[in-house]
Design a protein around this motif. Structure first.
Motif, PDB file in Angstrom:
ATOM      1  N   PRO A 151      52.062  40.863  37.958  1.00  0.00           N
ATOM      2  CA  PRO A 151      50.647  40.522  37.591  1.00  0.00           C
ATOM      3  C   PRO A 151      50.089  39.457  38.205  1.00  0.00           C
ATOM      4  N   LYS A 152      48.800  39.033  38.347  1.00  0.00           N
ATOM      5  CA  LYS A 152      48.086  38.389  38.780  1.00  0.00           C
ATOM      6  C   LYS A 152      47.187  37.640  38.077  1.00  0.00           C
ATOM      7  N   THR A 153      46.797  36.457  37.845  1.00  0.00           N
ATOM      8  CA  THR A 153      45.727  35.879  37.063  1.00  0.00           C
ATOM      9  C   THR A 153      44.470  35.792  37.986  1.00  0.00           C
ATOM     10  N   THR A 154      43.322  36.294  37.553  1.00  0.00           N
ATOM     11  CA  THR A 154      42.062  36.217  38.351  1.00  0.00           C
ATOM     12  C   THR A 154      41.072  35.624  37.629  1.00  0.00           C
ATOM     13  N   GLY A 155      39.932  35.443  37.981  1.00  0.00           N
ATOM     14  CA  GLY A 155      38.825  35.090  37.136  1.00  0.00           C
ATOM     15  C   GLY A 155      38.118  36.243  36.295  1.00  0.00           C
ATOM     16  N   LEU A 156      38.821  37.349  36.417  1.00  0.00           N
ATOM     17  CA  LEU A 156      38.314  38.295  35.252  1.00  0.00           C
ATOM     18  C   LEU A 156      39.355  38.487  34.310  1.00  0.00           C
ATOM     19  N   GLY A 157      40.560  37.928  34.692  1.00  0.00           N
ATOM     20  CA  GLY A 157      41.650  38.026  33.867  1.00  0.00           C
ATOM     21  C   GLY A 157      42.802  38.361  34.318  1.00  0.00           C
ATOM     22  N   GLU A 158      43.938  38.634  33.702  1.00  0.00           N
ATOM     23  CA  GLU A 158      45.382  38.964  34.271  1.00  0.00           C
ATOM     24  C   GLU A 158      45.198  40.455  34.498  1.00  0.00           C
ATOM     25  N   GLY A 159      45.940  40.772  35.715  1.00  0.00           N
ATOM     26  CA  GLY A 159      45.627  42.213  36.203  1.00  0.00           C
ATOM     27  C   GLY A 159      46.896  42.572  37.301  1.00  0.00           C
ATOM     28  N   TRP A 160      46.658  43.724  37.692  1.00  0.00           N
ATOM     29  CA  TRP A 160      47.603  44.409  38.536  1.00  0.00           C
ATOM     30  C   TRP A 160      46.618  44.999  39.805  1.00  0.00           C
ATOM     31  N   PHE A 161      47.122  44.602  41.002  1.00  0.00           N
ATOM     32  CA  PHE A 161      46.222  45.419  42.070  1.00  0.00           C
ATOM     33  C   PHE A 161      46.952  46.710  42.363  1.00  0.00           C
ATOM     34  N   ILE A 162      46.172  47.637  42.654  1.00  0.00           N
ATOM     35  CA  ILE A 162      46.653  49.092  42.917  1.00  0.00           C
ATOM     36  C   ILE A 162      45.902  49.304  44.362  1.00  0.00           C
ATOM     37  N   THR A 163      46.917  49.744  45.408  1.00  0.00           N
ATOM     38  CA  THR A 163      46.010  50.217  46.624  1.00  0.00           C
ATOM     39  C   THR A 163      46.490  51.723  46.795  1.00  0.00           C
ATOM     40  N   LEU A 164      45.577  52.348  46.939  1.00  0.00           N
ATOM     41  CA  LEU A 164      45.534  54.059  47.368  1.00  0.00           C
ATOM     42  C   LEU A 164      45.453  53.996  48.751  1.00  0.00           C
ATOM     43  N   HIS A 165      46.301  54.707  49.343  1.00  0.00           N
ATOM     44  CA  HIS A 165      46.047  55.239  50.971  1.00  0.00           C
ATOM     45  C   HIS A 165      45.425  56.539  50.945  1.00  0.00           C
ATOM     46  N   LYS A 166      44.407  56.754  51.481  1.00  0.00           N
ATOM     47  CA  LYS A 166      43.597  57.956  51.582  1.00  0.00           C
ATOM     48  C   LYS A 166      43.727  58.649  52.901  1.00  0.00           C
ATOM     49  N   ARG A 167      43.903  59.796  53.061  1.00  0.00           N
ATOM     50  CA  ARG A 167      44.038  60.318  54.593  1.00  0.00           C
ATOM     51  C   ARG A 167      43.201  61.685  54.421  1.00  0.00           C
ATOM     52  N   TYR A 168      42.055  61.484  55.061  1.00  0.00           N
ATOM     53  CA  TYR A 168      41.110  62.616  54.980  1.00  0.00           C
ATOM     54  C   TYR A 168      41.354  63.470  56.193  1.00  0.00           C
ATOM     55  N   VAL A 169      41.423  64.753  56.046  1.00  0.00           N
ATOM     56  CA  VAL A 169      41.581  65.813  56.922  1.00  0.00           C
ATOM     57  C   VAL A 169      40.325  66.712  57.161  1.00  0.00           C
ATOM     58  N   ASP A 170      40.178  67.165  58.150  1.00  0.00           N
ATOM     59  CA  ASP A 170      39.292  68.448  58.258  1.00  0.00           C
ATOM     60  C   ASP A 170      39.952  69.607  57.871  1.00  0.00           C
ATOM     61  N   GLN A 171      39.394  70.814  58.080  1.00  0.00           N
ATOM     62  CA  GLN A 171      39.791  72.351  57.926  1.00  0.00           C
ATOM     63  C   GLN A 171      40.872  72.565  58.764  1.00  0.00           C
ATOM     64  N   ASP A 172      41.175  71.876  59.898  1.00  0.00           N
ATOM     65  CA  ASP A 172      42.072  72.062  60.935  1.00  0.00           C
ATOM     66  C   ASP A 172      43.473  71.000  60.642  1.00  0.00           C
TER      67      ASP A 172
END
Length: 183
Positions: free
Chosen positions: A138-159
């Motif tokens: 947990p990290k204390t921020t100006g908004l309040g205590e919280g958790w940072f979550i990072t999503l890795h997104k891989r966008y692909v085409d029809q091939d």
């Protein structure tokens, strides 16, 4: 599961791949560039795009996520289930439920980094693969205590060619007022 164990979600598929409901198309590209006041002619003028060596108009690369966004009905259904304490059986949903149950119910996007590898054209079809890349807190921020979550997104085409890679980070937090009251 203890909050400290949230890091065990790192590396898991966040949810099943999201397949765009519609192909990339000129009408939506035009709406996007008008909404963003983007005057790059390669997005709306086939002749201008061909003058740059392209086959025709291309999609603004930052627009990629719009093709795989869930509709408002889906959002309402997820929120209704969340309000009753239910979560879908996806790693990301389970992670968010743990945070909800611990009072980390608010969310803000903190940053996004995108890497553009190939241009998309009208007729292309986008799918996005999501992975939980990081959980920090947990990290204390100006908004309040919280958790940072990072999503890795891989966008692909029809091939199945990777066209964009993205790291999208949010902060799931317990609002400062709630954090102060509970202390």
């Amino acid at each position: 599961m203890q909050l400290e164990e949230l890091r065990e979600f790192i590396g898991l598929e966040a949810e099943p791949p999201r397949v765009a409901r519609y192909q990339v198309n000129e009408a939506m590209i035009r709406n996007w560039v008008e909404a963003h006041d983007d005057h790059n002619p390669v997005y709306v003028d086939a002749e201008a795009a061909r003058a740059t060596g392209r086959d025709g108009v291309v999609m603004p690369p930052a627009m990629v996520s719009t093709w795989v966004m869930n509709g408002y009905r889906r959002w309402r259904a997820v929120q209704a289930a969340r309000a009753t304490g239910q979560a879908e059986d996806f790693a990301y949903s389970r992670l968010l439920k743990i945070l909800d149950d611990a009072g980390f119910t608010s969310v803000v996007a903190t940053n996004v980094d995108q890497r553009y590898l190939h241009e998309l054209r009208p007729g292309d079809h986008v799918t996005c693969h999501f992975t939980i890349a990081d959980v920090f807190g947990p990290k204390t921020t100006g908004l309040g205590e919280g958790w940072f979550i990072t999503l890795h997104k891989r966008y692909v085409d029809q091939d199945d060619r990777t066209v964009v890679e993205e790291d999208f980070r949010i902060l799931r937090f317990r609002p400062a007022a709630a954090s102060t009251q509970e202390s």
